[in-house]
Design a protein around this motif. Structure first.
Motif, short mmCIF file in Angstrom:
data_model
loop_
_atom_site.label_atom_id
_atom_site.label_comp_id
_atom_site.label_asym_id
_atom_site.label_seq_id
_atom_site.Cartn_x
_atom_site.Cartn_y
_atom_site.Cartn_z
N ALA A 108 0.83 -1.20 0.00
CA ALA A 108 0.00 0.00 0.00
C ALA A 108 0.86 1.26 0.00
N THR A 109 1.95 1.23 0.74
CA THR A 109 2.88 2.37 0.76
C THR A 109 3.44 2.63 -0.62
N THR A 110 3.83 1.55 -1.30
CA THR A 110 4.37 1.68 -2.66
C THR A 110 3.32 2.23 -3.61
N LEU A 111 2.09 1.74 -3.52
CA LEU A 111 1.02 2.21 -4.40
C LEU A 111 0.73 3.70 -4.17
N ALA A 112 0.63 4.11 -2.91
CA ALA A 112 0.36 5.52 -2.62
C ALA A 112 1.47 6.42 -3.18
N ALA A 113 2.72 5.99 -3.03
CA ALA A 113 3.84 6.77 -3.56
C ALA A 113 3.78 6.85 -5.08
N THR A 114 3.39 5.76 -5.73
CA THR A 114 3.27 5.75 -7.19
C THR A 114 2.17 6.71 -7.65
N LEU A 115 1.05 6.71 -6.96
CA LEU A 115 -0.05 7.62 -7.31
C LEU A 115 0.38 9.08 -7.15
#
Length: 219
Positions: free
Chosen positions: A118-125
């Motif tokens: 989830a941390t990775t996804l939020a950073a990507t967004l």
């Protein structure tokens, strides 16, 4: 007498082995049951929609109420502007919002496999939105675009608000606000948009919307 003692010893050893085997089998069964319980719980959590915004949670429109669609599993038919190709279909849910005018919004929430994912996804967004104006200009020569970082919000594991403006000659300009946040292994993004410029965007009200969106993820 000696033979009888050997028989007794063999019988006792056999009983001990039988008891040990039974204990091991019971332990294995308990471990399997625990794994199945954890797996079932995780599957049930992934199948349950996160909490979503209601129409009243969005920045008020001066001349219209907000109309909220149903919470639907999967991604919207059309990806939110700036976020094409980065939102995963797995574990995702969405809800569309509309008004009687050009103002609209969408919320997409994703239950990731773990807090790290989830941390990775939020950073990507966040990176995608921050680069959106420049990316849009490369594919729309002659247009103008700009963006604004409206800062972070201290809620759960954190949230961030951005604004993006795009315009083509002889066409109405468009302005979009993005709220991206995370609570545990669940990520949400709220996109609000209408015709206008960044100066027209209701930033303070949208920061409250973003805070509410993150707080509602896991009630």
């Amino acid at each position: 007498m000696l033979r009888r003692r050997r028989t007794t010893f063999r019988t006792s050893a056999h009983a001990a082995r039988t008891t040990t085997t039974a204990v091991l089998a019971a332990a294995a069964a308990a471990a399997t049951a625990l794994v199945l319980t954890v797996s079932t719980t995780a599957t049930a959590a992934a199948a349950t929609a996160p909490g979503f915004l209601g129409g009243a949670d969005l920045p008020p429109h001066p001349a219209s109420s907000w109309y909220a669609g149903k919470v639907v599993k999967g991604l919207p038919e059309f990806a939110p502007f700036c976020l094409e190709g980065v939102l995963p279909a797995a574990g995702s849910w969405h809800r569309d919002f509309s008004t009687e005018y050009d103002t609209g919004a969408v919320q997409v929430s994703v239950r990731a496999a773990s807090a790290a994912a989830a941390t990775t996804l939020a950073a990507t967004l966040e990176r995608k939105v921050a680069a959106c104006a420049a990316d849009w200009l490369r594919t729309n020569p002659g247009g103008t675009a700009s963006w604004q970082d409206y800062g972070k919000i201290r809620v759960e594991e954190g949230a961030h608000v951005y604004g993006v403006h795009t315009s083509m000659p002889e066409s109405e300009p468009g302005v979009h606000l993005y709220g991206i946040g995370r609570d545990g292994s669940t990520v949400t993004v709220v996109r609000w948009g209408q015709m206008g410029n960044l100066s027209d965007a209701p930033v303070p009200a949208f920061r409250k919307t973003t805070t509410t969106a993150v707080n509602k993820l896991n009630p």
